[in-house]
Design a protein around this motif. Sequence first.
Motif, short mmCIF file in Angstrom:
data_model
loop_
_atom_site.label_atom_id
_atom_site.label_comp_id
_atom_site.label_asym_id
_atom_site.label_seq_id
_atom_site.Cartn_x
_atom_site.Cartn_y
_atom_site.Cartn_z
N GLY A 73 0.84 -1.20 0.00
CA GLY A 73 0.00 0.00 0.00
C GLY A 73 0.87 1.24 0.00
O GLY A 73 1.78 1.36 0.83
N PRO A 74 0.62 2.17 -0.93
CA PRO A 74 1.51 3.32 -1.07
C PRO A 74 1.67 4.17 0.18
O PRO A 74 2.76 4.68 0.44
CB PRO A 74 0.87 4.16 -2.18
CG PRO A 74 -0.16 3.32 -2.81
CD PRO A 74 -0.45 2.18 -1.89
N SER A 75 0.63 4.33 0.97
CA SER A 75 0.78 5.22 2.13
C SER A 75 1.85 4.71 3.10
O SER A 75 2.58 5.50 3.70
CB SER A 75 -0.55 5.45 2.84
OG SER A 75 -1.02 4.25 3.42
N SER A 76 1.97 3.41 3.24
CA SER A 76 2.97 2.86 4.17
C SER A 76 4.39 3.02 3.64
O SER A 76 5.28 3.46 4.36
CB SER A 76 2.69 1.38 4.45
OG SER A 76 1.52 1.26 5.22
N PHE A 77 4.62 2.66 2.37
CA PHE A 77 6.01 2.77 1.92
C PHE A 77 6.41 4.21 1.63
O PHE A 77 7.57 4.57 1.77
CB PHE A 77 6.36 1.81 0.78
CG PHE A 77 5.64 1.96 -0.52
CD1 PHE A 77 5.96 2.99 -1.40
CD2 PHE A 77 4.67 1.04 -0.89
CE1 PHE A 77 5.32 3.10 -2.62
CE2 PHE A 77 4.03 1.15 -2.10
CZ PHE A 77 4.35 2.18 -2.97
N VAL A 78 5.46 5.07 1.28
CA VAL A 78 5.79 6.49 1.11
C VAL A 78 6.13 7.10 2.47
O VAL A 78 7.05 7.91 2.58
CB VAL A 78 4.65 7.25 0.40
CG1 VAL A 78 4.83 8.75 0.50
CG2 VAL A 78 4.58 6.83 -1.07
N GLU A 79 5.42 6.69 3.52
CA GLU A 79 5.76 7.20 4.85
C GLU A 79 7.17 6.79 5.25
O GLU A 79 7.92 7.58 5.83
CB GLU A 79 4.75 6.75 5.90
CG GLU A 79 5.04 7.37 7.25
CD GLU A 79 4.01 7.11 8.33
OE1 GLU A 79 4.25 7.56 9.46
OE2 GLU A 79 2.99 6.45 8.06
N ALA A 80 7.55 5.56 4.92
CA ALA A 80 8.93 5.13 5.21
C ALA A 80 9.92 6.03 4.48
O ALA A 80 10.93 6.45 5.06
CB ALA A 80 9.12 3.68 4.78
#
Length: 163
Positions: A73-80
Amino acid sequence: MIFVTVGTHEQPFNRLIKTIDLIKHKGIIKEDVFLQIGYSTYIPKYCEYKRFLSPSTISKLMDEASIIITHGGPSSFVEALQHNKMPIVVPRQKKFNEHVNDHQLFFCRELHKRGFPIKVVEDEGSLYNILGFNNTHLQNKFKSNNKTFNSDLESLVNELFNK
């Protein structure tokens, strides 16, 4: 510390949770591991975990983590990436009943192909290999260009509206 998050999708992601738990048990991972397991039905025996975490707790754990492993999911890896960490991304797959289709898999492959700074891992064996070798390359901080991009975009928008 290694932080693993599977997000809030209602299907279990047992494949990832169990793999990380077993890698820790076998001593391949020496450092502490914290798992956010969501709706997974596999209960970790060798790692600390919680089902769900507040956004502030996730942010704190990402900040402290040497390695971040996420679902696709993009929100998780973008947050990283916003925490200047290059994430290991394990997309959920339909064939394992982890999602309704393979959109995470296709999306992550495409981002990787275009040079987006994520490490895409599609199977458990690859995860063993990545975490089993000297993984200092995974701990290197990623330099985000978000501030520069946002500043340039703001300047462009101001220029367009002020003409």
